[in-house]
Design a protein around this motif. Structure first.
Motif, PDB file in Angstrom:
ATOM      1  N   ALA A  62       0.718  -1.141  -0.386  1.00  0.00           N
ATOM      2  CA  ALA A  62       0.257  -0.152   0.089  1.00  0.00           C
ATOM      3  C   ALA A  62       0.853   1.022   0.057  1.00  0.00           C
ATOM      4  O   ALA A  62       1.986   1.535   0.359  1.00  0.00           O
ATOM      5  N   TYR A  63       0.488   2.682  -0.881  1.00  0.00           N
ATOM      6  CA  TYR A  63       0.963   3.377  -0.243  1.00  0.00           C
ATOM      7  C   TYR A  63      -0.120   4.451   0.779  1.00  0.00           C
ATOM      8  O   TYR A  63      -0.956   4.261   0.877  1.00  0.00           O
ATOM      9  N   ALA A  64       1.355   5.221   1.295  1.00  0.00           N
ATOM     10  CA  ALA A  64       0.075   5.759   1.809  1.00  0.00           C
ATOM     11  C   ALA A  64      -0.605   7.156   1.496  1.00  0.00           C
ATOM     12  O   ALA A  64      -0.837   7.151   0.347  1.00  0.00           O
ATOM     13  N   ALA A  65      -1.132   7.412   2.215  1.00  0.00           N
ATOM     14  CA  ALA A  65      -2.329   8.682   2.100  1.00  0.00           C
ATOM     15  C   ALA A  65      -1.526   9.527   0.963  1.00  0.00           C
ATOM     16  O   ALA A  65      -2.091  10.159   0.122  1.00  0.00           O
ATOM     17  N   ASP A  66      -0.774   9.932   1.390  1.00  0.00           N
ATOM     18  CA  ASP A  66       0.212  10.750   0.818  1.00  0.00           C
ATOM     19  C   ASP A  66       0.751  10.187  -0.123  1.00  0.00           C
ATOM     20  O   ASP A  66       1.331  11.303  -0.841  1.00  0.00           O
ATOM     21  N   GLY A  67       1.538   9.148  -0.262  1.00  0.00           N
ATOM     22  CA  GLY A  67       2.105   9.119  -1.448  1.00  0.00           C
ATOM     23  C   GLY A  67       3.608   9.057  -1.101  1.00  0.00           C
ATOM     24  O   GLY A  67       4.268   8.261  -2.084  1.00  0.00           O
ATOM     25  N   LYS A  68       4.431   9.504   0.482  1.00  0.00           N
ATOM     26  CA  LYS A  68       5.250   9.695   0.061  1.00  0.00           C
ATOM     27  C   LYS A  68       6.104   8.532   1.075  1.00  0.00           C
ATOM     28  O   LYS A  68       7.369   8.101   0.926  1.00  0.00           O
ATOM     29  N   THR A  69       4.769   7.311   0.901  1.00  0.00           N
ATOM     30  CA  THR A  69       5.209   6.225   2.011  1.00  0.00           C
ATOM     31  C   THR A  69       5.124   4.907   1.389  1.00  0.00           C
ATOM     32  O   THR A  69       3.376   5.136   1.015  1.00  0.00           O
ATOM     33  N   ILE A  70       5.850   3.602   0.674  1.00  0.00           N
ATOM     34  CA  ILE A  70       5.119   2.404   0.698  1.00  0.00           C
ATOM     35  C   ILE A  70       5.425   1.342   1.484  1.00  0.00           C
ATOM     36  O   ILE A  70       6.498   1.658   2.535  1.00  0.00           O
ATOM     37  N   ALA A  71       4.402   0.353   2.405  1.00  0.00           N
ATOM     38  CA  ALA A  71       4.778  -0.159   3.292  1.00  0.00           C
ATOM     39  C   ALA A  71       3.766  -1.615   3.069  1.00  0.00           C
ATOM     40  O   ALA A  71       2.698  -1.603   2.077  1.00  0.00           O
ATOM     41  N   VAL A  72       4.798  -2.616   3.024  1.00  0.00           N
ATOM     42  CA  VAL A  72       4.358  -4.059   2.840  1.00  0.00           C
ATOM     43  C   VAL A  72       4.303  -5.051   3.917  1.00  0.00           C
ATOM     44  O   VAL A  72       5.188  -5.013   4.734  1.00  0.00           O
ATOM     45  N   THR A  73       3.905  -6.312   4.072  1.00  0.00           N
ATOM     46  CA  THR A  73       3.487  -7.054   4.558  1.00  0.00           C
ATOM     47  C   THR A  73       4.551  -8.246   4.600  1.00  0.00           C
ATOM     48  O   THR A  73       4.207  -8.884   3.032  1.00  0.00           O
ATOM     49  N   SER A  74       4.384  -9.383   5.310  1.00  0.00           N
ATOM     50  CA  SER A  74       5.446 -10.532   4.830  1.00  0.00           C
ATOM     51  C   SER A  74       4.555 -11.446   5.948  1.00  0.00           C
ATOM     52  O   SER A  74       5.183 -11.824   7.103  1.00  0.00           O
ATOM     53  N   PRO A  75       3.354 -12.114   5.756  1.00  0.00           N
ATOM     54  CA  PRO A  75       2.696 -13.555   7.059  1.00  0.00           C
ATOM     55  C   PRO A  75       3.881 -14.735   6.912  1.00  0.00           C
ATOM     56  O   PRO A  75       3.728 -14.437   8.246  1.00  0.00           O
ATOM     57  N   ARG A  76       4.612 -14.727   6.124  1.00  0.00           N
ATOM     58  CA  ARG A  76       5.437 -15.500   6.259  1.00  0.00           C
ATOM     59  C   ARG A  76       6.298 -14.864   7.211  1.00  0.00           C
ATOM     60  O   ARG A  76       7.364 -15.433   8.500  1.00  0.00           O
ATOM     61  N   GLY A  77       7.150 -14.232   7.483  1.00  0.00           N
ATOM     62  CA  GLY A  77       7.789 -13.774   8.462  1.00  0.00           C
ATOM     63  C   GLY A  77       7.551 -13.241   9.703  1.00  0.00           C
ATOM     64  O   GLY A  77       8.459 -12.579  10.061  1.00  0.00           O
ATOM     65  N   GLY A  78       6.076 -12.292   8.945  1.00  0.00           N
ATOM     66  CA  GLY A  78       6.061 -11.830  10.140  1.00  0.00           C
ATOM     67  C   GLY A  78       6.395 -11.035  10.470  1.00  0.00           C
ATOM     68  O   GLY A  78       6.314  -9.720  11.594  1.00  0.00           O
ATOM     69  N   LYS A  79       6.193  -9.664   9.638  1.00  0.00           N
ATOM     70  CA  LYS A  79       7.392  -8.443   9.039  1.00  0.00           C
ATOM     71  C   LYS A  79       6.149  -7.374   8.265  1.00  0.00           C
ATOM     72  O   LYS A  79       5.628  -7.650   7.571  1.00  0.00           O
ATOM     73  N   VAL A  80       6.205  -5.952   8.744  1.00  0.00           N
ATOM     74  CA  VAL A  80       5.945  -5.173   7.827  1.00  0.00           C
ATOM     75  C   VAL A  80       7.440  -4.290   7.477  1.00  0.00           C
ATOM     76  O   VAL A  80       8.378  -3.591   8.725  1.00  0.00           O
ATOM     77  N   HIS A  81       6.887  -3.585   6.382  1.00  0.00           N
ATOM     78  CA  HIS A  81       8.679  -2.867   6.467  1.00  0.00           C
ATOM     79  C   HIS A  81       7.895  -1.359   5.417  1.00  0.00           C
ATOM     80  O   HIS A  81       6.921  -1.643   4.744  1.00  0.00           O
TER      81      HIS A  81
END
Length: 357
Positions: free
Chosen positions: A276-295
């Motif tokens: 997903a992009y943040a509402a202002d488009g300045k940040t990208i977030a990704v998830t990994s259910p296998r790793g249990g991580k959010v970047h």
């Protein structure tokens, strides 16, 4: 008096002044998500910005993602790949308006997108006998009658999005060939060639590919910013560890990959579940259910900002500030920088995606 009232109502109806239903009539959800419940059934939920459930509607089998109609409170809930059904649900009444079935020899990939005016629904599909991806076209004004299809520009089309203020679409062709006779077995790993394909009115206008030495990185999930940039998350099918799992592209430009420290990249276990992009488009977030991580990444520099832990996290979507999260564990809440605020929900095991309305 009765005659006067009838005349008044007749005039109102003729003038089209009866208000049309909106998402407010469905409880003002901020997000849609599919889930499994403790009794083994499946549901599509509307989730408020406060993370309360505002509606819960039954599904016949496990769901994956949903497409929200751009004008009315209506959602298309897709079965998990390789499902063959999708339900069009009136989210105010809870009634099923239509049931879509993939044509013989096809299955859905769990995603779809509407045209800007809401008249057309596009679905990603596998023509598994031909080993090609197809985009199905459904007429929403004719009770979602299937009216056409076209080539997706690759194999294994997964998520599809519409670019803002246009009817140009982008699809993530994951590059992996599968066939129902072989279950979820991947049949062409040595030769897979993922891409992003952009198309308008059924014609491809641009294709963006990744370097040959990364060709085993299946592009599955995409997000689109208000400026029209496309962020994509990948799932590694090769040996060892990938060099990147996140990239970004814009029409007419080059593909740019995120810079991730080796240890942080390894912790994602080669798998991005949602982006997903943040509402202002300045940040990208990704998830990994296998790793249990959010970047989270700086969308301009494509450098890693923050790493957060959450078991079985997958669903992610923008909030006015930060991101909303859902996990297969039942946790849901928000992420702001490194700070999480989570609520445990034992009644829902959230599926892969969180769709912002």
């Amino acid at each position: 008096m009765q005659n006067g009232r009838r005349s008044f109502l007749g005039g109102v109806l003729a003038a089209g002044l009866i208000p049309k239903p909106t998402w407010a009539d469905a409880g003002a959800p901020a997000y849609l998500a599919a889930a499994a419940t403790p009794d083994g059934s499946y549901v599509l939920c509307g989730i408020g910005d406060d993370f309360n459930i505002v509606f819960e509607l039954p599904l016949p089998a496990r769901g994956h993602a949903a497409a929200a109609h751009p004008i009315r409170p209506e959602a298309v809930a897709f079965a998990r790949r390789p499902g063959t059904f999708a339900l069009v649900i009136d989210c105010v009444s809870g009634q099923i308006k239509a049931q879509l079935h993939s044509p013989e020899g096809r299955h859905f990939y769990g995603h779809g997108a509407f045209s800007q005016d809401g008249n057309w629904l596009l679905t990603t599909e596998n023509d598994y006998e031909a080993g090609r991806g197809r985009i199905g076209v459904w007429d929403a004004a004719q009770n979602y009658k299937r009216v056409g299809e076209f080539d997706s520009g690759g194999i294994g089309p997964h998520e599809i999005k519409r670019l803002p203020a246009s009817d140009t679409f982008v699809v993530a062709n994951g590059g992996i060939d599968t066939h129902p006779d072989s279950g979820r077995t991947k049949l062409n790993i040595p030769t897979m060639r993922p891409n992003l394909a952009y198309f308008k009115e059924g014609e491809i206008v641009e294709t963006a590919t990744i370097p040959q030495d990364m060709h085993k990185n299946s592009i599955r999930h995409i997000a689109v910013s208000a400026a029209g940039s496309v962020a994509f998350g990948m799932q590694w099918q090769g040996d060892g560890h990938p060099t990147a799992l996140v990239g970004q592209h814009q029409l007419g430009g080059d593909v740019v990959f995120a810079q991730t420290p080796e240890n942080a990249l390894r912790d994602m276990e080669g798998y991005i579940g949602s982006i997903a992009y943040a509402a202002d488009g300045k940040t990208i977030a990704v998830t990994s259910p296998r790793g249990g991580k959010v970047h989270t990444y700086d969308a301009q520099k494509m450098t890693l900002r923050d790493v957060s832990d959450l078991r079985d996290v997958c669903g992610i979507a923008p909030r006015p500030q930060g991101f909303a999260l859902t996990a297969g564990s039942g946790d849901m809440g928000y992420l702001l920088g490194k700070r999480q605020q989570l609520n445990a929900d034992p009644q829902h095991q959230w599926d892969n995606h969180l769709v912002a309305l």
